[in-house]
Design an enzyme around this catalytic site. Structure first.
Site, PDB file in Angstrom:
ATOM      1  N   ASP A 183     -21.561  14.476 110.882  1.00  0.00           N
ATOM      2  CA  ASP A 183     -20.733  15.579 110.416  1.00  0.00           C
ATOM      3  C   ASP A 183     -19.240  15.017 110.575  1.00  0.00           C
ATOM      4  O   ASP A 183     -18.899  14.197 111.575  1.00  0.00           O
ATOM      5  CB  ASP A 183     -20.783  16.926 111.313  1.00  0.00           C
ATOM      6  CG  ASP A 183     -20.461  18.231 110.642  1.00  0.00           C
ATOM      7  OD1 ASP A 183     -21.368  18.929 110.270  1.00  0.00           O
ATOM      8  OD2 ASP A 183     -19.477  18.252 110.425  1.00  0.00           O
ATOM      9  N   GLU A 271     -26.408  21.720  85.763  1.00  0.00           N
ATOM     10  CA  GLU A 271     -27.714  22.651  85.839  1.00  0.00           C
ATOM     11  C   GLU A 271     -27.624  23.656  84.642  1.00  0.00           C
ATOM     12  O   GLU A 271     -26.666  23.908  84.335  1.00  0.00           O
ATOM     13  CB  GLU A 271     -27.845  23.391  87.197  1.00  0.00           C
ATOM     14  CG  GLU A 271     -27.821  22.549  88.405  1.00  0.00           C
ATOM     15  CD  GLU A 271     -27.811  23.349  89.496  1.00  0.00           C
ATOM     16  OE1 GLU A 271     -27.870  24.315  89.799  1.00  0.00           O
ATOM     17  OE2 GLU A 271     -27.946  22.468  90.734  1.00  0.00           O
ATOM     18  N   HIS A 294     -33.108  24.220  92.133  1.00  0.00           N
ATOM     19  CA  HIS A 294     -32.011  25.202  92.735  1.00  0.00           C
ATOM     20  C   HIS A 294     -32.580  26.216  93.339  1.00  0.00           C
ATOM     21  O   HIS A 294     -32.048  27.397  93.209  1.00  0.00           O
ATOM     22  CB  HIS A 294     -30.794  25.245  91.862  1.00  0.00           C
ATOM     23  CG  HIS A 294     -29.557  25.380  92.777  1.00  0.00           C
ATOM     24  ND1 HIS A 294     -28.394  25.243  92.444  1.00  0.00           N
ATOM     25  CD2 HIS A 294     -29.270  26.118  94.142  1.00  0.00           C
ATOM     26  CE1 HIS A 294     -27.557  25.455  93.581  1.00  0.00           C
ATOM     27  NE2 HIS A 294     -28.157  25.943  94.506  1.00  0.00           N
TER      28      HIS A 294
END
Ligand code: NAI
Length: 411
Positions: A183, A271, A294
């Site tokens: 991270d 998409e 998704h």
């Protein structure tokens, strides 16, 4: 210019809920004492919405209702907007703020749903299920242990150790996996997870890499040809974060040449915008890829969580003035105000406003028991708990300050 003050009793406060928001939200709002709820299954046509929004003090929408500057100009009574979803792109957030309207959403209500789907995919990929499933559908019988592994003891590399990444880590440890994460922020490891020395370190160690970063300039194309080449030969990739994080052409090549053994992809750079549009992707037809449309966060449970979380934020703002969780507004978390009268003033953040507010209060000889202030560059929000008899009179005076956008009070 004041937008008019708002200090109504609960029965006069209108909630407008659109796009078939889950019933749990209505239950929550009613239980809080608000009974004027106008609920619609669909997203109204623009002309209808213009009429409906003019009467609403609170509106709940999902992703299909556009609240642009023109529409907000019609919403003269509107006090807050609840987006019963994750995204808030459908609302002109800056314009809403300028009009003194906080916008709330539910960014983390589907965390668990995503983590569970990914966990299932981890097992499917390690067993080569996507390709075996396709073979069976074609009448083939690939009964073999080659390339099939238990997940116990394998290394799961989690990129982005936020809400989803960290929850996934805990679930994966429950299956006996070793979790390493990367991270950009220093994150405290949960369970036995270990922070990798960097992205390259993680990629070189993981049997399976799962991406859980936001879509930012830094993460776009993060998994490019070079990063994919740094993954261990025969390892797997999961992306249920945002489509542009992965170079999809480079991934298709790595899957074809076998460097990456399998992938599960839920989000794509482009998409389809509706069920009528064809899904186009270089990954179509690759048997070792699990493709989903998704749906990482799309579960009944997540919908219920969203319904309750956003309804609670709207009710809390109405009942107590708290704006915690607002995406466009100064955030103030307020205690209950039992015994005191609470005045809330939203104003343009100009020099001297606070002085003017405090001047009015002190001239009236009113004691301020508590005061809370948060500002953004253009808008300030001040909340005062006062011991005053004539609160409406004070509110009217505060409303006359030229920078005031809106003032309201609560008993
Ligand atoms: P989060 O904000 O809690 O966690 C994201 C983490 O990524 C943070 O810890 C952040 O510091 C880290 N990060 C940011 N830039 C990074 C970088 N360059 N390198 C490494 N780490 C970086 O977000 P949350 O809720 O865990 O969501 C993660 C992603 O999942 C988001 O992109 C979100 O849009 C997506 N998502 C997808 C869903 C689906 O249906 N597939 C549903 C819900 C979320």
């Amino acid at each position: 210019m004041s937008n008019g003050n708002f200090s109504l009793s609960k029965e006069k406060i209108n909630f407008l809920l659109l796009e078939g928001i889950h019933d749990r939200s209505q239950e929550y709002i009613r239980r809080a004492g608000y009974n004027s709820i106008d609920s619609h299954k669909a997203a109204p046509e623009r002309a209808d919405l213009e009429q409906l929004i003019a009467e609403a003090h609170f509106i709940g929408i999902r992703s299909r209702t556009r609240l642009d500057a023109d529409m907000l100009a019609r919403a003269e009574r509107l006090n807050a907007i609840g987006c019963f979803c994750i995204g808030t792109d459908q609302v002109d957030l800056a314009e809403a703020r300028r009009r003194g309207i906080p916008v709330f959403n539910a960014p983390y209500a589907n965390t668990r749903s995503v983590a569970e789907l990914v966990l299932g995919e981890v097992i499917m990929l390690m067993r080569g299920v996507p390709a075996k499933n396709m073979a069976c559908h074609r009448g083939l019988w690939h009964k073999s242990a080659i390339g099939s592994h238990e997940v116990r003891g394998k290394v799961l590399g989690i990129v982005g150790y936020g809400h989803i990444g960290s929850q996934l880590g805990i679930l994966a440890e429950g299956l006996g996996m070793k979790v390493v994460y990367h991270d950009i922020l220093d994150k405290l490891p949960l369970g036995n997870a270990e922070a990798a020395a960097g992205l390259d370190d993680l990629l070189s160690r993981a049997d399976l890499v799962s991406l859980h970063v936001p879509d930012t300039e830094q993460t776009r194309g993060m998994m490019d040809r070079i990063a994919l080449a740094r993954m261990r030969p025969g390892s797997h990739l999961i992306n249920a974060s945002r489509g542009k994080v992965v170079d999809i052409d480079a991934l298709a090549d790595a899957l074809r040449n076998g460097h990456i053994a399998g992938a599960a992809i839920d989000v794509f750079p482009v998409e389809p915008s509706s069920a009528e549009e064809e899904f186009l992707s270089p990954l179509r037809g690759l048997d070792n890829v699990l493709l989903t449309p998704h749906i990482g966060g799309s579960t009944r449970e997540a919908q219920e969580n969203i319904a309750v979380e956003v309804a609670a934020k709207l009710v809390r703002y109405s009942d107590n003035g708290s704006t915690m969780g607002a995406v466009n507004f100064p955030e103030v978390s307020l205690p209950d105000h039992a015994g005191a009268r609470r005045i809330m003033n939203i104003h343009r953040n100009e020099p001297g406003v606070l002085q003017a507010i405090n001047g009015i209060i002190s001239q009236a000889g009113v004691n301020i028991a508590a005061q809370y202030l948060q500002t953004m560059p253009d808008v300030g929000y001040v909340v005062m708990d006062v011991e005053a008899e004539d609160t409406p009179g004070l509110v009217a005076e505060l409303d006359r300050i030229s920078a005031t956008i809106r003032t309201r009070y609560l008993y």
